[in-house]
Design a protein around this motif. Structure first.
Motif, PDB file in Angstrom:
ATOM      1  N   ASP A  89       9.860   0.382  -8.606  1.00  0.00           N
ATOM      2  CA  ASP A  89       9.220   1.475  -8.336  1.00  0.00           C
ATOM      3  C   ASP A  89       9.926   2.330  -7.530  1.00  0.00           C
ATOM      4  O   ASP A  89      10.490   1.924  -6.402  1.00  0.00           O
ATOM      5  CB  ASP A  89       7.801   1.250  -7.846  1.00  0.00           C
ATOM      6  N   ARG A  90      10.115   3.660  -7.561  1.00  0.00           N
ATOM      7  CA  ARG A  90      10.936   4.430  -6.877  1.00  0.00           C
ATOM      8  C   ARG A  90      10.471   4.327  -5.347  1.00  0.00           C
ATOM      9  O   ARG A  90      11.211   4.430  -4.339  1.00  0.00           O
ATOM     10  CB  ARG A  90      11.164   5.939  -7.317  1.00  0.00           C
ATOM     11  N   ASN A 114       8.613   2.326  -3.690  1.00  0.00           N
ATOM     12  CA  ASN A 114       8.728   1.034  -3.153  1.00  0.00           C
ATOM     13  C   ASN A 114      10.338   0.814  -2.774  1.00  0.00           C
ATOM     14  O   ASN A 114      10.472   0.243  -1.562  1.00  0.00           O
ATOM     15  CB  ASN A 114       8.418  -0.243  -4.203  1.00  0.00           C
ATOM     16  N   GLN A 115      11.030   1.502  -3.525  1.00  0.00           N
ATOM     17  CA  GLN A 115      12.546   1.365  -2.952  1.00  0.00           C
ATOM     18  C   GLN A 115      12.828   1.996  -1.740  1.00  0.00           C
ATOM     19  O   GLN A 115      13.491   1.520  -0.840  1.00  0.00           O
ATOM     20  CB  GLN A 115      13.466   1.804  -4.105  1.00  0.00           C
ATOM     21  N   HIS A 116      12.145   3.282  -1.664  1.00  0.00           N
ATOM     22  CA  HIS A 116      12.372   4.117  -0.368  1.00  0.00           C
ATOM     23  C   HIS A 116      11.912   3.319   0.733  1.00  0.00           C
ATOM     24  O   HIS A 116      12.435   3.446   1.719  1.00  0.00           O
ATOM     25  CB  HIS A 116      11.865   5.374  -0.552  1.00  0.00           C
ATOM     26  N   TYR A 117      10.700   2.889   0.525  1.00  0.00           N
ATOM     27  CA  TYR A 117       9.896   2.106   1.574  1.00  0.00           C
ATOM     28  C   TYR A 117      10.639   0.950   2.040  1.00  0.00           C
ATOM     29  O   TYR A 117      10.570   0.524   3.162  1.00  0.00           O
ATOM     30  CB  TYR A 117       8.396   1.823   1.191  1.00  0.00           C
ATOM     31  N   LEU A 118      11.070   0.165   1.352  1.00  0.00           N
ATOM     32  CA  LEU A 118      11.987  -0.925   1.455  1.00  0.00           C
ATOM     33  C   LEU A 118      13.239  -0.698   2.376  1.00  0.00           C
ATOM     34  O   LEU A 118      13.611  -1.307   3.150  1.00  0.00           O
ATOM     35  CB  LEU A 118      12.312  -1.951   0.376  1.00  0.00           C
ATOM     36  N   ALA A 119      13.791   0.485   2.042  1.00  0.00           N
ATOM     37  CA  ALA A 119      15.053   0.981   2.652  1.00  0.00           C
ATOM     38  C   ALA A 119      14.591   1.443   4.182  1.00  0.00           C
ATOM     39  O   ALA A 119      15.304   1.279   5.018  1.00  0.00           O
ATOM     40  CB  ALA A 119      15.621   2.145   1.871  1.00  0.00           C
ATOM     41  N   TYR A 120      13.107   1.920   4.175  1.00  0.00           N
ATOM     42  CA  TYR A 120      12.679   2.291   5.442  1.00  0.00           C
ATOM     43  C   TYR A 120      12.421   1.093   6.134  1.00  0.00           C
ATOM     44  O   TYR A 120      12.835   1.193   7.449  1.00  0.00           O
ATOM     45  CB  TYR A 120      11.570   3.168   5.448  1.00  0.00           C
ATOM     46  N   ALA A 140       0.934  -1.289  -0.124  1.00  0.00           N
ATOM     47  CA  ALA A 140       0.112   0.081   0.053  1.00  0.00           C
ATOM     48  C   ALA A 140       0.764   1.322  -0.200  1.00  0.00           C
ATOM     49  O   ALA A 140       0.432   2.216   0.043  1.00  0.00           O
ATOM     50  CB  ALA A 140      -0.890  -0.008   1.395  1.00  0.00           C
ATOM     51  N   ALA A 141       2.377   1.040   0.066  1.00  0.00           N
ATOM     52  CA  ALA A 141       2.940   2.500   0.411  1.00  0.00           C
ATOM     53  C   ALA A 141       2.959   3.250  -0.946  1.00  0.00           C
ATOM     54  O   ALA A 141       3.111   4.537  -0.615  1.00  0.00           O
ATOM     55  CB  ALA A 141       4.529   1.970   0.373  1.00  0.00           C
ATOM     56  N   ASN A 142       2.877   2.829  -2.151  1.00  0.00           N
ATOM     57  CA  ASN A 142       3.168   3.726  -3.238  1.00  0.00           C
ATOM     58  C   ASN A 142       2.081   4.650  -3.381  1.00  0.00           C
ATOM     59  O   ASN A 142       1.871   5.532  -4.180  1.00  0.00           O
ATOM     60  CB  ASN A 142       3.540   3.228  -4.557  1.00  0.00           C
ATOM     61  N   GLY A 143       0.754   4.178  -2.636  1.00  0.00           N
ATOM     62  CA  GLY A 143      -0.575   5.270  -2.854  1.00  0.00           C
ATOM     63  C   GLY A 143      -1.382   4.943  -4.082  1.00  0.00           C
ATOM     64  O   GLY A 143      -2.139   5.760  -4.551  1.00  0.00           O
TER      65      GLY A 143
END
Length: 201
Positions: free
Chosen positions: A171-172, A174-180, A106-109
């Motif tokens: 997806d950019r 998603n990449q940031h959320y995975l890093a989080y 759900a992170a990418n909205g």
């Protein structure tokens, strides 16, 4: 001045010169063979009685360093599960892992891609029950206390791996959320890289 006019040293002066010559000659004479042998014996140390023990200690230390180095290079295979398997977790642990995957979906909205998530999670043992848990977590839309519970249960690696599989990692957002998630679960960089290699799409 001719040779006849040169002064001739007296007897006492001549004796002094001869004594000086003998003194200089004795200081510069080459050492005898016996003296050289004795010097070589003094300069060459005798073999130590503990030499075999020291050699063994050096060998053991060298082998120990090589074993430790090999273990450190392969610590990801040693410390991480070889495969993520939801079936190896109990129902509560499985639910925690799937809730983290749902938060990543759900992170990418832009709306969840449930087809991608279902197919990917099936690789780690997700069935009908797990698909329903994923949908319920998406509907709930909350992560309050979730990450703390995952960390307390020691499931950070499993949760990150499930989230990694459930999203399009190109997806950019998603990449940031995975890093989080990796930072939130305090996963080492090399462990994260190992999971990415292991579950490359």
């Amino acid at each position: 001045m001719d040779r006849a006019s040169l002064p001739v040293p007296g007897p006492s002066r001549l004796a002094q010169l001869l004594g000086l010559r003998r003194l200089l000659g004795s200081d510069h004479a080459p050492p005898s063979a016996g003296a050289a042998t004795r010097a070589a014996e003094v300069s060459t140390p005798a073999p130590r009685a503990d030499a075999p023990a020291r050699s063994r200690a050096v060998l053991v230390e060298s082998l120990g360093q090589k074993v430790l180095h090999a273990w450190l290079q392969n610590r990801n295979q040693t410390l991480l599960p070889l495969t993520l398997n939801l079936r190896s977790l109990d129902l509560e642990e499985r639910s925690l892992v799937l809730c983290v995957a749902a938060s990543a979906v759900a992170a990418n909205g832009r709306g969840p891609d449930l087809g991608l998530a279902d197919a990917a999670l099936a690789r780690i043992g997700a069935g009908e029950r797990e698909r329903q848990v994923l949908r319920d977590a998406l509907a709930a839309g909350t992560t309050r206390g979730l990450f703390e519970a995952v960390t307390a249960a020691g499931l950070g690696t499993h949760a990150y791996g499930a989230a990694l599989l459930a999203v399009d990692r190109r997806d950019r957002v998603n990449q940031h959320y995975l890093a989080y998630l990796a930072a939130r679960f305090a996963l080492p960089d090399d462990a994260v890289a190992s999971l990415h290699r292991r579950y490359r799409m």
